[in-house]
Design an enzyme around this catalytic site. Structure first.
Site, PDB file in Angstrom:
ATOM      1  CG  ASP A 155      -1.914  -1.120   1.218  1.00 32.60           C
ATOM      2  OD1 ASP A 155      -2.510  -1.353   0.148  1.00 32.60           O
ATOM      3  OD2 ASP A 155      -2.105  -1.774   2.258  1.00 32.60           O
ATOM      4  CE  LYS A 156       3.877   6.199   3.987  1.00 30.91           C
ATOM      5  NZ  LYS A 156       3.506   6.955   5.190  1.00 30.91           N
ATOM      6  CD  GLU A 205       6.648  10.585  12.665  1.00 30.20           C
ATOM      7  OE1 GLU A 205       5.844   9.645  12.569  1.00 30.20           O
ATOM      8  OE2 GLU A 205       7.297  11.032  11.696  1.00 30.20           O
ATOM      9  N   GLY A 222       2.423  12.844   5.394  1.00 25.36           N
ATOM     10  CA  GLY A 222       1.828  13.861   4.528  1.00 25.36           C
ATOM     11  C   GLY A 222       2.378  15.217   4.921  1.00 25.36           C
ATOM     12  CB  ALA A 312       5.312   7.527   9.529  1.00 25.07           C
ATOM     13  N   GLY A 370      13.260  11.456   3.622  1.00 27.15           N
ATOM     14  CA  GLY A 370      12.452  10.492   2.891  1.00 27.15           C
ATOM     15  C   GLY A 370      11.057  11.022   2.620  1.00 27.15           C
TER      16      GLY A 370
END
Length: 402
Positions: A155-156, A205, A222, A312, A370
């Site tokens: 998916d990612k 984060e 995002g 993430a 990234g």
């Protein structure tokens, strides 16, 4: 396992590891970490743990046993409240860079920030700079990843690139930390001493914070570049919040965290929609998560290992994304994209993701950034997004790309 826990035979002094008067706060001497929660700096090394953190989420596993044994040895040697700190690499099958310091000083972040002198904006001159990979191969990497997501293979996936820099003069890490702190006042600042230099940066984060039975996380996925014009900046933030591509990317992250955390919690609160978080240069989609652990033996590091690497920093499904990263990226991430932080013997602690960061070794500097790739990703847009992130780090390091 005797090769994984080293230095425990060294005798540590008694009782004063938490007194602020014992030594001053130097962001570039030992381990240094600031947070709105708790901030610390350290001196000396009582024991190191190099055992890979794979399986570190298992309370009864080899890694957690090594941590408990190191804490026990530290207390026997007179360290009343030992702390484990350092970094774990992106690939937890690789050796960890963790240690128990001889002395730990907790300090007030706001007071420390207020006392900092103005930072010198200029760092050493760049003598040589290499982009790894360059634009064309990076965009091909993104195209390959988009094709993998479009086929349903995953998916990612998060793809990254490096800047390898050689400076004319050796890098002054103390001055560098001062610039990083000044330019990123709200980040989680860190300096991790390594055998051949240091890992340092200002991550936005929070992966995992644990205090008692309560834990918190704040994943970001995002992002969009901020604008100097207030009206345009507001429009950029609103566009990010409404972006279907970025919301899909963010949902993969929060849903992945929900799946791994649910079985370990008495309760878990994950908001249904993200909110905006801003740094000096970027807007991010952010979801504040909180919960309460079900098992009293759970600790900050076990939960951090459970979550790491999140979608993430890696992608989803995790193992497929990790394999694709190894196939496509022309370098080993090592500590980049890993986690950095601390935990104590009572299970409290805080770990952040190792982004907005670099490594320094004499005149050699490596910077990392990234971007999350999903089926709607544009190779050119991802090149510019990673470029924005790298430019932010270059400015914080006082380096002019020219």
């Amino acid at each position: 396992m005797d090769t994984a826990v080293n230095g425990a035979q060294q005798k540590a002094p008694h009782a004063k590891e938490n007194e602020q008067a014992q030594f001053g706060v130097d962001p570039a001497s030992g381990f240094f970490f600031t947070s709105p929660f708790r901030s610390l700096t350290t001196q000396g090394c009582f024991a190191t743990i190099t055992l890979p953190a794979a399986g570190g989420d298992d309370i009864n596993g080899e890694f957690q046993q090594a941590v408990r044994h190191a804490f026990d040895d530290a207390r026997l040697a007179g360290i009343k409240k030992p702390v484990l700190c350092g970094a774990i690499p992106f690939d937890t099958r690789q050796p960890s860079s963790l240690f128990i310091p001889q002395h730990t000083q907790w300090f007030d972040r706001e007071a420390f920030m207020a006392a900092q002198p103005a930072a010198d904006a200029d760092g050493p001159e760049i003598d040589a700079l290499n982009e790894l990979p360059a634009q064309a191969p990076f965009m091909q990497m993104v195209s390959d990843a988009v094709a993998a997501t479009a086929s349903g293979e995953l998916d990612k996936v998060v793809l990254s690139r490096l800047l390898e820099i050689e400076t004319r003069q050796p890098v002054d890490r103390q001055a560098l930390m001062a610039r990083i702190i000044a330019q990123n006042p709200n980040g989680f600042h860190f300096h991790v001493p390594l055998e051949d230099g240091a890992l340092l940066g200002a991550s936005p984060e929070l992966l995992l914070r644990k205090s008692g039975a309560q834990f918190y996380s704040n994943p970001l996925a995002g992002s969009a570049r901020r604008d100097a014009d207030p009206q345009r900046d507001r429009e950029v933030s609103e566009q990010l919040l409404a972006s279907s591509k970025d919301n899909v990317e963010h949902d993969f992250v929060t849903e992945g965290m929900r799946q791994v955390l649910t079985g370990r919690c008495r309760y878990l609160n994950i908001p249904t929609a993200p909110e905006l978080l801003s740094t000096t240069t970027l807007w991010h989609l952010s979801t504040p998560i909180d919960g309460e652990v079900d098992c009293r033996r759970e600790n900050a590091l076990s939960l951090a290992c459970l979550l790491h690497p999140t979608p993430a920093l890696c992608g989803t499904p995790t193992l497929k994304a990790r394999d694709l990263i190894a196939e496509l990226e022309p370098f080993d991430r090592d500590l980049f994209g890993g986690i950095v932080g601390w935990c104590d013997a009572e299970g409290n602690g805080e770990w952040v993701v190792t982004i907005r960061c670099g490594t320094v070794q004499g005149r050699r500097v490596r910077l990392f950034a990234g971007a999350g790739i999903v089926k709607d990703s544009s190779p050119e847009s991802e090149w510019h997004e990673t470029g924005t992130k790298l430019s932010t780090i270059l400015r914080a390091f006082g380096l002019n790309q020219g």
